[in-house]
Write a protein that holds these residues in place. Structure first.
Motif, mmCIF file in Angstrom:
data_model
loop_
_atom_site.group_PDB
_atom_site.id
_atom_site.type_symbol
_atom_site.label_atom_id
_atom_site.label_comp_id
_atom_site.label_asym_id
_atom_site.label_seq_id
_atom_site.Cartn_x
_atom_site.Cartn_y
_atom_site.Cartn_z
ATOM 1 N N ARG A 11 0.861 -1.188 0.000
ATOM 2 C CA ARG A 11 0.000 0.000 0.000
ATOM 3 C C ARG A 11 0.891 1.230 0.000
ATOM 4 O O ARG A 11 1.845 1.305 0.771
ATOM 5 C CB ARG A 11 -0.925 -0.008 1.205
ATOM 6 N N GLN A 44 -8.140 3.315 -8.520
ATOM 7 C CA GLN A 44 -8.883 3.365 -7.265
ATOM 8 C C GLN A 44 -7.925 3.568 -6.096
ATOM 9 O O GLN A 44 -6.770 3.160 -6.144
ATOM 10 C CB GLN A 44 -9.651 2.069 -7.056
ATOM 11 N N TYR A 45 -8.445 4.198 -5.060
ATOM 12 C CA TYR A 45 -7.657 4.455 -3.859
ATOM 13 C C TYR A 45 -8.542 4.256 -2.635
ATOM 14 O O TYR A 45 -9.760 4.114 -2.750
ATOM 15 C CB TYR A 45 -7.081 5.874 -3.881
ATOM 16 N N ARG A 46 -7.909 4.244 -1.473
ATOM 17 C CA ARG A 46 -8.626 4.121 -0.207
ATOM 18 C C ARG A 46 -8.292 5.338 0.651
ATOM 19 O O ARG A 46 -7.179 5.849 0.585
ATOM 20 C CB ARG A 46 -8.172 2.885 0.576
ATOM 21 N N LYS A 47 -9.238 5.749 1.449
ATOM 22 C CA LYS A 47 -8.973 6.817 2.405
ATOM 23 C C LYS A 47 -9.120 6.266 3.809
ATOM 24 O O LYS A 47 -10.100 5.623 4.135
ATOM 25 C CB LYS A 47 -9.948 7.969 2.208
ATOM 26 N N TYR A 54 -2.974 3.778 -2.010
ATOM 27 C CA TYR A 54 -3.185 3.036 -3.255
ATOM 28 C C TYR A 54 -2.630 1.630 -3.060
ATOM 29 O O TYR A 54 -1.522 1.470 -2.537
ATOM 30 C CB TYR A 54 -2.447 3.708 -4.412
ATOM 31 N N ASP A 55 -3.376 0.627 -3.485
ATOM 32 C CA ASP A 55 -2.894 -0.755 -3.445
ATOM 33 C C ASP A 55 -1.996 -1.002 -4.653
ATOM 34 O O ASP A 55 -2.353 -0.641 -5.782
ATOM 35 C CB ASP A 55 -4.051 -1.750 -3.484
#
Length: 72
Positions: A11, A44-47, A54-55
């Motif tokens: 990540r 795509q990303y995560r918050k 980002y994976d």
């Protein structure tokens, strides 16, 4: 996986992710708002709170997808 990929964490923050895909961190930040990066859908990303992650697998798949597009 190649050595280049294994040097990255699973990540990544915006700066590391931008280096991984070959753009500037500012360009990657703008892509989160606009939803487009290099003429394709943004990765795509995560918050997590304020932190954006980002994976690596998602970024690698995104790179593979844009690399296989035909020129128009």
């Amino acid at each position: 996986m190649s050595n280049q990929i294994t040097n990255y964490p699973p990540r990544m923050d915006t700066i590391t992710a931008a280096e991984f895909i070959g753009c500037s961190p500012a360009t990657l930040k703008i892509s989160r708002v606009k939803g487009k990066l290099l003429g394709s859908s943004a990765p795509q990303y995560r918050k997590l709170g304020r932190k954006v992650l980002y994976d690596m697998e998602v970024l690698q798949q995104w790179l593979d997808d844009i690399g296989s597009r035909e020129n128009t």
